[in-house]
Design a protein around this motif. Sequence first.
Motif, PDB file in Angstrom:
ATOM      1  N   CYS A   8       0.857  -1.187   0.000  1.00  0.00           N
ATOM      2  CA  CYS A   8       0.000   0.000   0.000  1.00  0.00           C
ATOM      3  C   CYS A   8       0.894   1.239   0.000  1.00  0.00           C
ATOM      4  N   GLY A  10       0.078   4.008   1.197  1.00  0.00           N
ATOM      5  CA  GLY A  10      -0.207   4.846   2.348  1.00  0.00           C
ATOM      6  C   GLY A  10       0.369   4.325   3.654  1.00  0.00           C
ATOM      7  N   CYS A  11       0.651   3.037   3.746  1.00  0.00           N
ATOM      8  CA  CYS A  11       1.172   2.470   4.977  1.00  0.00           C
ATOM      9  C   CYS A  11       2.218   1.433   4.593  1.00  0.00           C
ATOM     10  N   HIS A  69      -4.650   0.436   0.195  1.00  0.00           N
ATOM     11  CA  HIS A  69      -5.848   0.015   0.915  1.00  0.00           C
ATOM     12  C   HIS A  69      -6.879   1.131   0.742  1.00  0.00           C
ATOM     13  N   CYS A  72      -6.736   3.633   3.528  1.00  0.00           N
ATOM     14  CA  CYS A  72      -5.553   4.503   3.507  1.00  0.00           C
ATOM     15  C   CYS A  72      -5.696   5.567   2.428  1.00  0.00           C
TER      16      CYS A  72
END
Length: 111
Positions: A8, A10-11, A69, A72
């Motif tokens: 992902c 974002g994370c 995700h 996210c």
Amino acid sequence: MGFFSWQCKGCDHSIKSPYSLPEGWEYMNEAVLLEPSGSIIMGMYDGYGRIGPGDYEVNWETGDPEMWHKKCWENAGKPEYTGASDSAADQGFFYDDPSSKEMQEALEASE
Ligand SMILES: [Zn+2]
């Protein structure tokens, strides 16, 4: 055929396959695919390169897919395509159960 997945954007977790998902991490199965063309495809990731409900095939050989995700992506303000995601070392399946710190992060992500 083996599992494969992406990190992902974002994370620091992979897009998870739907199998043996730890409680609290269900949101990591819900993916957003951003393509260089600007297309946005959302759905559950099947663990084998397809995103439902239309079983959209992620073009991972030439398509430079960017994966998030869904949670996210929404938390990040639904950004546009910026570049391909790294492939996931854990293949979206071979990962340890979440630590208590990661469970806390999952709770915060799903708020
Ligand atoms: Zn994420």
